[in-house]
Scaffold this active site. Structure first.
Site, PDB file in Angstrom:
ATOM      1  N   ALA A 166      -2.395  36.926  44.640  1.00  0.00           N
ATOM      2  CA  ALA A 166      -3.073  36.214  45.717  1.00  0.00           C
ATOM      3  C   ALA A 166      -2.142  35.085  46.143  1.00  0.00           C
ATOM      4  O   ALA A 166      -1.286  34.658  45.361  1.00  0.00           O
ATOM      5  CB  ALA A 166      -4.395  35.671  45.213  1.00  0.00           C
ATOM      6  N   GLY A 225      -3.351  39.324  41.710  1.00  0.00           N
ATOM      7  CA  GLY A 225      -4.037  40.169  42.703  1.00  0.00           C
ATOM      8  C   GLY A 225      -3.295  41.463  43.004  1.00  0.00           C
ATOM      9  O   GLY A 225      -3.900  42.437  43.447  1.00  0.00           O
ATOM     10  N   GLU A 238      -4.232  43.749  40.317  1.00  0.00           N
ATOM     11  CA  GLU A 238      -5.647  44.053  40.537  1.00  0.00           C
ATOM     12  C   GLU A 238      -5.849  45.059  41.674  1.00  0.00           C
ATOM     13  O   GLU A 238      -6.664  45.968  41.575  1.00  0.00           O
ATOM     14  CB  GLU A 238      -6.417  42.748  40.822  1.00  0.00           C
ATOM     15  CG  GLU A 238      -6.559  41.892  39.566  1.00  0.00           C
ATOM     16  CD  GLU A 238      -7.025  40.473  39.857  1.00  0.00           C
ATOM     17  OE1 GLU A 238      -6.454  39.820  40.745  1.00  0.00           O
ATOM     18  OE2 GLU A 238      -7.971  40.023  39.197  1.00  0.00           O
ATOM     19  N   GLU A 248      -2.675  34.600  35.688  1.00  0.00           N
ATOM     20  CA  GLU A 248      -3.542  33.547  36.242  1.00  0.00           C
ATOM     21  C   GLU A 248      -3.781  32.370  35.309  1.00  0.00           C
ATOM     22  O   GLU A 248      -3.854  31.227  35.762  1.00  0.00           O
ATOM     23  CB  GLU A 248      -4.911  34.139  36.649  1.00  0.00           C
ATOM     24  CG  GLU A 248      -4.891  34.965  37.912  1.00  0.00           C
ATOM     25  CD  GLU A 248      -4.551  36.426  37.691  1.00  0.00           C
ATOM     26  OE1 GLU A 248      -4.064  36.775  36.594  1.00  0.00           O
ATOM     27  OE2 GLU A 248      -4.779  37.221  38.602  1.00  0.00           O
TER      28      GLU A 248
HETATM   29  N1  DAK Z   1       1.755  33.331  46.533  1.00  0.00           N
HETATM   30  C1  DAK Z   1       2.456  32.721  47.521  1.00  0.00           C
HETATM   31  N2  DAK Z   1       3.792  32.836  47.645  1.00  0.00           N
HETATM   32  C2  DAK Z   1       4.454  33.564  46.735  1.00  0.00           C
HETATM   33  C3  DAK Z   1       3.795  34.231  45.673  1.00  0.00           C
HETATM   34  C4  DAK Z   1       2.367  34.089  45.592  1.00  0.00           C
HETATM   35  N3  DAK Z   1       1.641  34.701  44.643  1.00  0.00           N
HETATM   36  N4  DAK Z   1       4.714  34.870  44.929  1.00  0.00           N
HETATM   37  C5  DAK Z   1       5.900  34.623  45.510  1.00  0.00           C
HETATM   38  N5  DAK Z   1       5.747  33.847  46.605  1.00  0.00           N
HETATM   39  C6  DAK Z   1       6.783  33.352  47.518  1.00  0.00           C
HETATM   40  C7  DAK Z   1       7.620  32.278  46.852  1.00  0.00           C
HETATM   41  O1  DAK Z   1       6.976  31.017  46.947  1.00  0.00           O
HETATM   42  C8  DAK Z   1       8.887  32.338  47.682  1.00  0.00           C
HETATM   43  O2  DAK Z   1       8.670  31.698  48.903  1.00  0.00           O
HETATM   44  P1  DAK Z   1       9.813  30.721  49.560  1.00  0.00           P
HETATM   45  O3  DAK Z   1      10.077  29.675  48.546  1.00  0.00           O
HETATM   46  O4  DAK Z   1      10.987  31.660  49.773  1.00  0.00           O
HETATM   47  O5  DAK Z   1       9.177  30.238  50.812  1.00  0.00           O
HETATM   48  C9  DAK Z   1       9.009  33.817  47.975  1.00  0.00           C
HETATM   49  O6  DAK Z   1       7.713  34.385  47.788  1.00  0.00           O
HETATM   50  C10 DAK Z   1       9.976  34.525  47.043  1.00  0.00           C
HETATM   51  O7  DAK Z   1       9.567  34.237  45.722  1.00  0.00           O
HETATM   52  P2  DAK Z   1      10.590  33.710  44.609  1.00  0.00           P
HETATM   53  O8  DAK Z   1      11.707  32.936  45.216  1.00  0.00           O
HETATM   54  O9  DAK Z   1       9.788  33.027  43.568  1.00  0.00           O
HETATM   55  O10 DAK Z   1      11.171  35.098  44.072  1.00  0.00           O
HETATM   56  P3  DAK Z   1      11.753  35.423  42.623  1.00  0.00           P
HETATM   57  O11 DAK Z   1      12.325  36.788  42.719  1.00  0.00           O
HETATM   58  O12 DAK Z   1      12.616  34.305  42.133  1.00  0.00           O
HETATM   59  O13 DAK Z   1      10.475  35.450  41.669  1.00  0.00           O
HETATM   60  C11 DAK Z   1       8.202  36.101  41.028  1.00  0.00           C
HETATM   61  C12 DAK Z   1       9.506  36.446  41.811  1.00  0.00           C
HETATM   62  C13 DAK Z   1       7.174  37.174  41.373  1.00  0.00           C
HETATM   63  C14 DAK Z   1       8.491  36.123  39.537  1.00  0.00           C
HETATM   64  C15 DAK Z   1       7.734  34.685  41.436  1.00  0.00           C
HETATM   65  O14 DAK Z   1       7.706  34.610  42.873  1.00  0.00           O
HETATM   66  C16 DAK Z   1       6.367  34.363  40.935  1.00  0.00           C
HETATM   67  O15 DAK Z   1       6.204  34.031  39.754  1.00  0.00           O
HETATM   68  N6  DAK Z   1       5.368  34.439  41.825  1.00  0.00           N
HETATM   69  C17 DAK Z   1       4.005  34.121  41.479  1.00  0.00           C
HETATM   70  C18 DAK Z   1       3.407  35.238  40.696  1.00  0.00           C
HETATM   71  C19 DAK Z   1       1.984  34.951  40.291  1.00  0.00           C
HETATM   72  O16 DAK Z   1       1.738  33.976  39.520  1.00  0.00           O
HETATM   73  N7  DAK Z   1       1.038  35.767  40.773  1.00  0.00           N
HETATM   74  C20 DAK Z   1      -0.327  35.574  40.464  1.00  0.00           C
HETATM   75  C21 DAK Z   1      -0.921  34.784  41.563  1.00  0.00           C
HETATM   76  S1  DAK Z   1      -2.519  34.275  41.090  1.00  0.00           S
HETATM   77  C22 DAK Z   1      -9.685  34.256  42.674  1.00  0.00           C
HETATM   78  C23 DAK Z   1      -9.148  35.113  43.569  1.00  0.00           C
HETATM   79  C24 DAK Z   1      -7.930  35.666  43.331  1.00  0.00           C
HETATM   80  C25 DAK Z   1      -7.179  35.319  42.229  1.00  0.00           C
HETATM   81  C26 DAK Z   1      -7.738  34.449  41.330  1.00  0.00           C
HETATM   82  C27 DAK Z   1      -8.978  33.924  41.523  1.00  0.00           C
HETATM   83  N8  DAK Z   1     -10.955  33.654  42.904  1.00  0.00           N
HETATM   84  C28 DAK Z   1     -11.198  33.073  44.200  1.00  0.00           C
HETATM   85  C29 DAK Z   1     -11.892  33.532  41.859  1.00  0.00           C
HETATM   86  C30 DAK Z   1      -5.874  35.851  42.072  1.00  0.00           C
HETATM   87  C31 DAK Z   1      -4.923  35.076  41.600  1.00  0.00           C
HETATM   88  C32 DAK Z   1      -3.530  35.480  41.634  1.00  0.00           C
HETATM   89  O17 DAK Z   1      -3.149  36.555  42.036  1.00  0.00           O
END
Ligand code: DAK
Length: 259
Positions: A65, A110, A113, A133
Site C-alpha cells: 500500500a 498489500g 496480499e 507491516e
Molecule cells: N509506498 C510508497 N512508495 C513506495 C513504496 C510504498 N509501499 N515502496 C516503494 N516506494 C517508492 C520509494 O519511496 C521510491 O520513491 P522515490 O524516492 O524514488 O520517489 C520508489 O518507490 C523506489 O523505491 P526504492 O528507491 O526504495 O527502491 P529499492 O529498490 O531501493 O527498494 C523496496 C525496494 C521494495 C525494498 C523498498 O522500496 C521498500 O522497502 N518499500 C516499502 C515496502 C513495504 O514496506 N511495503 C509494505 C507497505 S505497508 C491497512 C491497509 C493496508 C495496509 C495496512 C493497513 N489498513 C487501512 C488497515 C497495507 C500496508 C502495506 O502494504
C-alpha cells in the site's frame, strides 16, 4: 474508462491487467485501488474475457500500500482506506473468472496480499514476498492476517507476519505460497499460456470450480461437499456439458460456448 495507474489489455479470451506506477514500485494508493475496482467490474461484465493475468510494470509487482499516502491518515481515514482495499481484493477473489498473478518482483504488504487474492501465483525468480507491516507500526490491512495463514498454514504465516521477513521466490515455493518459479523473461508468456489453457475449458464449469473451492476453504467438509453436489448438478443444465461429453463420445474437438 479513463485509467492512469492500471493498464487493461485483451488478448483473445484473456485479459492482462498491469498495475502501472513503476516510479513508486506500483504501490497501491487510493486512486490505483479505485481504478482496479473499475477494472474488476469491467472484467466481470465482459463475456469475452474468460481468464485474467495480473502483473506489475517495471521491477516490482506491488511494493505495498502507498506509505506516502497512508503516513498521515487518521483512524477513520485509515479504516476507509482498509475498507476500499479489502473491497477490491475480495472482488478480485470472487471474480467469476480465474485470476493468475504473474509476480514479477516485489510483492510486499498489500502486494503480497493482492497476489493472495488471486487464484494462482506464478513467480519470477526475482520475486520477493513479505508482510513487513509491523516494522511500519501497523498490522497487515488488506487481508494478510487472514489469507496468508490459509495459504501457508498458521505457524509460517505468524512467523512471516511477526518478523516482517522478506522471502525469495524459491522459499515462497517451498512454503506453498506460489505455484511455480519461472525465469523473468518467460513469466508473462507462461502466465498467459496458462490463462489461455484455462479459457479453452468450459467457462461455466471453471467458474463453478472457483466458487466451490473458495467456499470449501471457508466451511466444514459436509457443507462443502453438499455445495459441490449443487454445482455439479448445475453443470447438467449447460450446453457446454452436452457439448463436452458429446464431443468425447464422437471423438471430435469440443467447442464450448459459455452457455
Ligand atoms: N509506498 C510508497 N512508495 C513506495 C513504496 C510504498 N509501499 N515502496 C516503494 N516506494 C517508492 C520509494 O519511496 C521510491 O520513491 P522515490 O524516492 O524514488 O520517489 C520508489 O518507490 C523506489 O523505491 P526504492 O528507491 O526504495 O527502491 P529499492 O529498490 O531501493 O527498494 C523496496 C525496494 C521494495 C525494498 C523498498 O522500496 C521498500 O522497502 N518499500 C516499502 C515496502 C513495504 O514496506 N511495503 C509494505 C507497505 S505497508 C491497512 C491497509 C493496508 C495496509 C495496512 C493497513 N489498513 C487501512 C488497515 C497495507 C500496508 C502495506 O502494504
Amino acid at each position: 474508462m479513463e485509467l492512469k495507474n492500471v493498464i487493461l489489455e485483451k488478448d483473445g479470451k484473456i485479459a492482462i491487467v498491469t498495475i502501472n506506477r513503476p516510479n513508486a514500485l506500483n504501490a497501491l494508493n487510493s486512486e490505483t485501488l479505485k481504478e482496479l475496482d473499475l477494472v474488476v467490474d469491467n472484467l466481470e461484465k465482459d463475456d469475452e474475457v474468460l481468464a485474467v493475468v495480473l502483473t506489475g510494470a517495471g521491477k516490482a509487482f506491488v511494493a505495498g500500500a502507498d506509505i506516502t499516502e497512508m503516513k498521515d491518515l487518521n483512524t477513520i481515514e485509515g479504516r476507509n482506506f482498509g475498507i476500499l482495499g479489502n473491497k477490491v481484493f475480495r472482488k478480485l477473489e470472487t471474480l467469476e473468472k480465474p485470476v493468475i498473478a504473474a509476480v514479477n518482483g516485489f510483492a510486499l504488504g498489500g502486494g503480497c496480499e493482492i497476489s493472495m487474492a488471486c487464484d494462482i501465483r506464478l513467480a519470477s525468480v526475482k520475486a520477493k514476498f513479505g508482510q513487513p507491516e509491523v516494522g511500519l507500526g501497523i498490522t497487515p490491512g488488506f487481508g494478510g492476517t487472514q489469507r496468508l495463514a490459509r495459504h501457508v498454514g498458521m505457524g509460517m504465516a505468524k512467523q512471516l507476519i511477526y518478523t516482517g521477513d522478506i522471502i525469495n521466490a524459491e522459499e515462497a515455493l517451498r512454503i506453498g505460497l506460489v505455484n511455480k518459479v519461472i525465469e523473468p523473461e518467460k513469466l508473462l508468456d507462461e502466465a498467459k499460456e496458462m490463462a489461455k489453457k484455462i479459457s479453452a475449458n468450459a467457462p461455466i464449469a471453471v467458474k463453478l470450480c472457483k466458487a466451490a473451492i473458495n467456499k470449501g476453504m471457508q466451511c466444514d467438509i459436509d457443507t462443502g461437499i453438499s455445495y459441490e453436489a449443487e454445482v455439479f448438478g448445475a453443470c447438467f443444465a449447460t450446453e457446454d456439458q452436452k457439448e463436452g461429453m458429446t464431443a468425447f463420445v464422437e471423438k471430435r474437438d469440443k467447442c464450448f460456448k459459455n452457455r
